[in-house]
Design an enzyme around this catalytic site. Structure first.
Site, PDB file in Angstrom:
ATOM      1  N   ASN A   1     -38.294  36.403  17.907  1.00 13.64           N
ATOM      2  CA  ASN A   1     -38.397  34.980  18.237  1.00 13.64           C
ATOM      3  C   ASN A   1     -39.627  34.813  19.121  1.00 13.64           C
ATOM      4  O   ASN A   1     -39.612  35.221  20.276  1.00 13.64           O
ATOM      5  CB  ASN A   1     -37.126  34.530  18.965  1.00 13.64           C
ATOM      6  CG  ASN A   1     -37.250  33.108  19.491  1.00 13.64           C
ATOM      7  OD1 ASN A   1     -38.124  32.361  19.074  1.00 13.64           O
ATOM      8  ND2 ASN A   1     -36.367  32.745  20.409  1.00 13.64           N
ATOM      9  N   TRP A   2     -40.656  34.220  18.555  1.00 12.41           N
ATOM     10  CA  TRP A   2     -41.921  34.108  19.298  1.00 12.41           C
ATOM     11  C   TRP A   2     -41.938  32.944  20.283  1.00 12.41           C
ATOM     12  O   TRP A   2     -42.888  32.798  21.055  1.00 12.41           O
ATOM     13  CB  TRP A   2     -43.093  33.971  18.326  1.00 12.41           C
ATOM     14  CG  TRP A   2     -43.425  35.250  17.614  1.00 12.41           C
ATOM     15  CD1 TRP A   2     -42.889  36.488  17.851  1.00 12.41           C
ATOM     16  CD2 TRP A   2     -44.368  35.421  16.551  1.00 12.41           C
ATOM     17  NE1 TRP A   2     -43.443  37.411  17.006  1.00 12.41           N
ATOM     18  CE2 TRP A   2     -44.353  36.796  16.195  1.00 12.41           C
ATOM     19  CE3 TRP A   2     -45.219  34.567  15.863  1.00 12.41           C
ATOM     20  CZ2 TRP A   2     -45.162  37.318  15.184  1.00 12.41           C
ATOM     21  CZ3 TRP A   2     -46.028  35.077  14.856  1.00 12.41           C
ATOM     22  CH2 TRP A   2     -45.998  36.448  14.532  1.00 12.41           C
ATOM     23  N   LYS A   3     -40.949  32.090  20.228  1.00 13.80           N
ATOM     24  CA  LYS A   3     -40.891  30.934  21.133  1.00 13.80           C
ATOM     25  C   LYS A   3     -42.232  30.174  21.100  1.00 13.80           C
ATOM     26  O   LYS A   3     -42.833  30.094  20.047  1.00 13.80           O
ATOM     27  CB  LYS A   3     -40.536  31.388  22.555  1.00 13.80           C
ATOM     28  CG  LYS A   3     -39.350  32.331  22.583  1.00 13.80           C
ATOM     29  CD  LYS A   3     -38.857  32.614  23.968  1.00 13.80           C
ATOM     30  CE  LYS A   3     -37.763  33.659  23.894  1.00 13.80           C
ATOM     31  NZ  LYS A   3     -37.019  33.775  25.120  1.00 13.80           N
TER      32      LYS A   3
ATOM     33  N   HIS B   1     -30.624  27.981  19.967  1.00  9.29           N
ATOM     34  CA  HIS B   1     -31.097  28.949  20.967  1.00  9.29           C
ATOM     35  C   HIS B   1     -30.804  28.394  22.363  1.00  9.29           C
ATOM     36  O   HIS B   1     -30.884  27.185  22.590  1.00  9.29           O
ATOM     37  CB  HIS B   1     -32.603  29.199  20.781  1.00  9.29           C
ATOM     38  CG  HIS B   1     -33.094  30.336  21.624  1.00  9.29           C
ATOM     39  ND1 HIS B   1     -33.382  30.181  22.962  1.00  9.29           N
ATOM     40  CD2 HIS B   1     -33.295  31.633  21.323  1.00  9.29           C
ATOM     41  CE1 HIS B   1     -33.767  31.362  23.452  1.00  9.29           C
ATOM     42  NE2 HIS B   1     -33.718  32.262  22.478  1.00  9.29           N
TER      43      HIS B   1
ATOM     44  N   GLU C   1     -32.422  28.213  24.984  1.00  4.40           N
ATOM     45  CA  GLU C   1     -33.483  27.391  25.588  1.00  4.40           C
ATOM     46  C   GLU C   1     -33.423  25.967  25.038  1.00  4.40           C
ATOM     47  O   GLU C   1     -33.658  25.004  25.755  1.00  4.40           O
ATOM     48  CB  GLU C   1     -34.860  28.039  25.344  1.00  4.40           C
ATOM     49  CG  GLU C   1     -35.034  29.263  26.242  1.00  4.40           C
ATOM     50  CD  GLU C   1     -35.875  30.368  25.651  1.00  4.40           C
ATOM     51  OE1 GLU C   1     -36.593  30.133  24.671  1.00  4.40           O
ATOM     52  OE2 GLU C   1     -35.794  31.502  26.185  1.00  4.40           O
TER      53      GLU C   1
ATOM     54  N   GLU D   1     -26.329  35.949  22.437  1.00  5.94           N
ATOM     55  CA  GLU D   1     -27.383  36.094  23.438  1.00  5.94           C
ATOM     56  C   GLU D   1     -26.884  35.590  24.794  1.00  5.94           C
ATOM     57  O   GLU D   1     -26.914  34.377  25.053  1.00  5.94           O
ATOM     58  CB  GLU D   1     -28.607  35.273  23.034  1.00  5.94           C
ATOM     59  CG  GLU D   1     -29.224  35.695  21.723  1.00  5.94           C
ATOM     60  CD  GLU D   1     -30.701  35.339  21.679  1.00  5.94           C
ATOM     61  OE1 GLU D   1     -31.504  36.254  21.464  1.00  5.94           O
ATOM     62  OE2 GLU D   1     -31.049  34.173  21.884  1.00  5.94           O
TER      63      GLU D   1
ATOM     64  N   GLY E   1     -35.032  37.211  28.542  1.00  2.00           N
ATOM     65  CA  GLY E   1     -36.313  37.188  29.238  1.00  2.00           C
ATOM     66  C   GLY E   1     -36.226  37.614  30.689  1.00  2.00           C
ATOM     67  O   GLY E   1     -37.173  37.435  31.448  1.00  2.00           O
TER      68      GLY E   1
ATOM     69  N   SER F   1     -33.328  40.722  26.262  1.00  2.00           N
ATOM     70  CA  SER F   1     -34.093  41.855  26.806  1.00  2.00           C
ATOM     71  C   SER F   1     -33.972  43.122  25.958  1.00  2.00           C
ATOM     72  O   SER F   1     -33.929  44.225  26.498  1.00  2.00           O
ATOM     73  CB  SER F   1     -33.690  42.116  28.256  1.00  2.00           C
ATOM     74  OG  SER F   1     -33.972  40.976  29.048  1.00  2.00           O
TER      75      SER F   1
ATOM     76  N   GLY G   1     -37.106  38.527  21.804  1.00  2.00           N
ATOM     77  CA  GLY G   1     -38.163  37.629  22.263  1.00  2.00           C
ATOM     78  C   GLY G   1     -39.411  38.408  22.647  1.00  2.00           C
ATOM     79  O   GLY G   1     -40.221  38.793  21.804  1.00  2.00           O
ATOM     80  N   GLY G   2     -39.543  38.677  23.946  1.00  2.89           N
ATOM     81  CA  GLY G   2     -40.756  39.286  24.506  1.00  2.89           C
ATOM     82  C   GLY G   2     -41.265  40.515  23.753  1.00  2.89           C
ATOM     83  O   GLY G   2     -42.466  40.635  23.470  1.00  2.89           O
TER      84      GLY G   2
HETATM   85  C1  PEP Z   1     -34.698  35.388  22.795  1.00  2.00           C
HETATM   86  O1  PEP Z   1     -35.539  34.574  23.087  1.00  2.00           O
HETATM   87  O2  PEP Z   1     -33.917  35.127  21.866  1.00  2.00           O
HETATM   88  C2  PEP Z   1     -34.645  36.647  23.531  1.00  2.00           C
HETATM   89  C3  PEP Z   1     -33.640  37.440  23.314  1.00  2.00           C
HETATM   90  O3  PEP Z   1     -35.660  36.893  24.409  1.00  2.00           O
HETATM   91  P1  PEP Z   1     -35.955  38.292  25.183  1.00  2.00           P
HETATM   92  O4  PEP Z   1     -35.848  39.389  24.154  1.00  2.00           O
HETATM   93  O5  PEP Z   1     -37.344  38.150  25.728  1.00  2.00           O
HETATM   94  O6  PEP Z   1     -34.910  38.440  26.238  1.00  2.00           O
END
Ligand code: PEP
Length: 251
Positions: free
Chosen positions: A9-11, A96, A98, A168, A174, A213, A234-235
């Site tokens: 997920n590049w956000k 999501h 966010e 999640e 993050g 994470s 994500g990251g």
């Molecule tokens: C996400 O945005 O869905 C996510 C899991 O981010 P991260 O891996 O950076 O925690």
């Protein structure tokens, strides 16, 4: 047998030019994933969907991060299902945390969006998870159970056969504070038990991902859990080297 799935997920990251570079570099990894019966994909911003779809391997899933449930109309700033389909995009992340936090994405809104996606034979990746306060209060199962039941109410077993669910925990996204693999397994298995109550045997075919994470160093531990069928990342999905490592570490 559920196929393992790694979805990035590049956000709100990457210019279209950077997304194209990643897409081109990812071609060999898509082949490697396919050879090992693993699915991989990324969810770029709307503006990069077309370029990633064009330059990535056909075996790479390209997902949108959101969609509107109406086909067209006076909804300033929104993007519809036919607009995604024109570019060959048929996976969409829904709910999501966010978007739930900043865009008032409720279980009801998620339901409407998934209904429209199912009607169009598309694949929702439905995100659920509790906040830190809810986790600390021991309410994880209550919160996640409600999200699953309200988001997926009234769907048929045939519709949800296409669904992917992502657990999640909000406190782990993050933050570098990932949930233990025991927590991930416990909640993913709980989600599967609700899916079984709601839809019967098809629950065994629905993929449930863990997200929060996930890094190359811990991805294997999560994916070794019997009810964790993959990761939403994500990251660690942003750099091609790290994306490659996520894959090679689960082969
Ligand atoms: C996400 O945005 O869905 C996510 C899991 O981010 P991260 O891996 O950076 O925690």
């Amino acid at each position: 047998m559920r196929k393992k799935l790694l979805l990035g997920n590049w956000k709100m990251n990457k210019l279209a030019s950077e997304a194209k570079e990643f897409a081109l570099a990812s071609v060999p990894f898509a082949a490697l994933a396919k050879k090992n019966n693993i699915e991989i994909g990324v969810a770029p911003t709307y503006l990069s969907l077309a370029t990633v779809k064009e330059h990535a391997s056909k075996d790479m899933i390209v997902a949108a991060q959101n969609v509107h449930f109406m086909d067209h109309g006076a909804y300033t700033g929104e993007v519809s299902i036919p607009m995604l389909k024109e570019f060959g995009i048929d996976w969409v992340i829904i709910g999501h945390s966010e978007r739930r936090a900043y865009d008032n994405e409720t279980n009801e809104k998620c339901h409407e969006k998934m209904k429209a996606l199912f009607e169009n034979n598309m694949v929702p990746v439905y995100c659920v998870g509790e906040t830190l306060a809810e986790f600390d209060a021991g309410k994880t199962k209550e919160v996640v159970g409600k999200q699953v039941k309200e988001g997926l109410k009234d769907f048929t077993a045939e519709q949800v056969a296409r669904l992917v669910v992502a657990y999640e925990p909000v406190w782990s996204i993050g933050t570098g504070k990932n949930a233990s693999s025991e927590i991930a397994q416990d909640i993913c298995s709980y989600i599967r038990s609700i899916l079984k109550e709601m839809f019967g045997g098809v629950a065994e075919e629905i993929r449930i991902l863990y997200g929060g994470s996930v890094k190359p160093v811990n991805v294997k531990e999560y994916l070794s859990c019997p009810d964790v069928d993959g990761a939403l990342v994500g990251g660690a999905s942003l750099k091609i080297e790290s994306f490659e490592e996520l894959l090679t570490n689960i082969l």
